[in-house]
Write an enzyme that holds these catalytic residues in place. Structure first.
Site, short mmCIF file in Angstrom:
data_model
loop_
_atom_site.label_atom_id
_atom_site.label_comp_id
_atom_site.label_asym_id
_atom_site.label_seq_id
_atom_site.Cartn_x
_atom_site.Cartn_y
_atom_site.Cartn_z
N ASP A 1 0.83 -1.21 0.00
CA ASP A 1 0.00 0.00 0.00
C ASP A 1 0.86 1.26 0.00
O ASP A 1 1.72 1.45 0.87
CB ASP A 1 -0.90 0.02 1.23
CG ASP A 1 -1.91 -1.10 1.27
OD1 ASP A 1 -1.91 -1.92 0.35
OD2 ASP A 1 -2.70 -1.15 2.23
N GLU B 1 -11.90 -0.52 0.91
CA GLU B 1 -10.57 -0.16 1.42
C GLU B 1 -10.03 1.13 0.81
O GLU B 1 -10.31 1.47 -0.34
CB GLU B 1 -9.59 -1.31 1.14
CG GLU B 1 -9.95 -2.59 1.88
CD GLU B 1 -8.76 -3.52 2.02
OE1 GLU B 1 -8.09 -3.46 3.06
OE2 GLU B 1 -8.51 -4.29 1.07
#
Length: 429
Positions: free
Chosen positions: A46, A270
């Protein structure tokens, strides 16, 4: 959540999600390993830019900066979330990146730190950099736990010199948001496969100048509430949360009702974030195939929604919500997409996940020998994808190189299908 709390909250419905489909507008090409990874010693996943307070990408003395969740590349990929550490990387051209190092030298909250966002404000009261992150796990617990709180670290100072770029200073950490149990599910209320209260994303609304944090959460749905036709669907209750700073202080926020919920549809929305163009708000999230409720066929993909204002009635882009997904033969090749504006088009970054892997579930990764798990995990930045945006519709235009993150002032290459003299695009749907 009682009916009064859900009233008026825009929803991603089962009717919307039932229309999900792969086609040449949203299926990315197959990704192949780069000639060189960003850092051979690290698993990198990420990732997010250092941005100015207005949301534009920060450029400091010629450098752009990204932050990523990282772990040692010696670790089996499936274990990386248990030890995630935030590092930063910097570049002058958006193609060649230098590892800057670990951001926090002790003092970070939680057993490990998960994704967030970063804001550059050299005129602020908290140093140059405000780093928002997910404090995952209970501080000091002997066993690994999955408690999630939203934290901010202040006190980081940017330095540039002939040697490069660095972020230094004495960081101050504090928890700024925890779930209330009414709009946002507490861990003890959770009945789903995954509990979420994470992924803070700083946002200053250009229309009002007001300061907000977006985050991923779940909507409380008591057992037997009758929210869905099938009680099992109620366990799939993802939402996009938002908090407001009444004073504009980027460390002081109050919870507000969700921007969007996906009750009966999906458990995880998300890394929510926004792109505002011409007064229109485009809300993006990432989600997995396995977090869709029974009876729906979803994909590991980037999903998007559009509204006329921040608290508007969000409707799914393309009628169903999917903006970008992986090809059928490589369903898990990329994940954790993040969108930013580049003038005429959008650019979408992500990380290179599992390749040479076409099994229907990531659960099967653990059945592979350790050396095969390592070989098939990309663990670096994926190719950036260029997406056209026209009203409430999107279209895949081109892909750039692994980790190529151009600034809006930098020209993009001619799309491959024009460059090669072939305007026909096809994909593995």
């Amino acid at each position: 959540m009682s009916e009064k709390f859900r009233e008026g909250i825009p929803a991603w419905t089962r009717e919307h999600a039932a229309g999900l489909r792969r086609d040449d507008s949203n299926v990315a090409p197959v990704i192949y390993p780069p000639d060189e990874r960003l850092d051979d010693d690290l698993h990198i996943w990420d990732t997010w830019f250092l941005r100015n307070r207005d949301g534009s990408v920060a450029e400091i003395d010629g450098y752009r900066v990204i932050f990523s969740l990282t772990s040692s590349s010696d670790l089996l990929p499936g274990k990386r979330h248990d030890v995630a550490t935030i590092r930063y990387f910097y570049s002058r051209d958006g193609e060649e990146w230098t590892t800057g190092g670990v951001v926090f030298d002790g003092g970070a909250l939680g057993q490990r730190q998960w994704a967030g966002s970063a804001m550059y404000d050299p005129d602020g009261d908290g140093g140059d950099v405000y780093l928002y992150y997910t404090a995952a796990g209970e501080d000091g617990a002997e066993e690994l736990t999955y408690t999630q709180r939203i934290a901010v670290a202040t006190g980081g100072t940017v330095r540039t010199d002939d040697a490069g770029f660095s972020i230094e200073g004495s960081w101050n950490h504090r928890i700024i948001l925890t779930p209330d149990g009414d709009w946002y599910e507490r861990e003890d209320q959770s009945r789903g496969m995954i509990y979420t209260f994470r992924d803070p994303w700083f946002f200053e609304d250009p229309a009002s100048g007001e300061t907000y944090l977006l985050f991923e959460a779940n909507t409380p749905v008591p057992e037997g509430a009758g929210e869905c036709d099938d009680p099992v669907w109620e366990e799939f209750n993802g939402s996009v949360g938002i908090a407001h700073s009444p004073t504009g202080d980027p460390t002081d926020f109050e919870l507000r009702p969700p921007l969007l919920d996906a009750v009966c549809v999906n458990q995880e929305l998300e890394r929510p974030h926004l792109v505002v163009r011409d007064g229109t708000y485009h809300l993006f999230v990432s989600s997995h195939v396995h977090t869709f409720a029974p009876g729906l066929t979803g994909y590991d993909a980037l999903y998007g929604f559009v509204a006329d204002d921040l608290a508007g009635d969000y409707e799914p882009l393309n009628g169903h919500g999917m903006v970008l997904t992986n090809p059928k033969g490589a369903p898990f090749q990329a994940y954790s997409w993040l969108v930013y504006d580049h003038g005429d088009d959008l650019l979408v970054s992500s990380f290179f996940n599992y390749f040479d892997y076409d099994r229907p579930s990531l659960d099967d990764v653990g059945l592979l020998p350790p050396e095969e798990q390592q070989r098939r995990f990309g663990g670096t930045l994926a190719p950036t994808v260029r997406v056209a945006l026209d009203g409430d519709e999107t279209d895949l235009v081109d892909t750039l190189g692994h980790g190529h993150l151009p600034l809006p002032r930098e020209e993009l290459p001619t799309p491959w299908w024009e460059r090669d003299g072939d305007a026909t695009r096809g994909g593995d749907y």
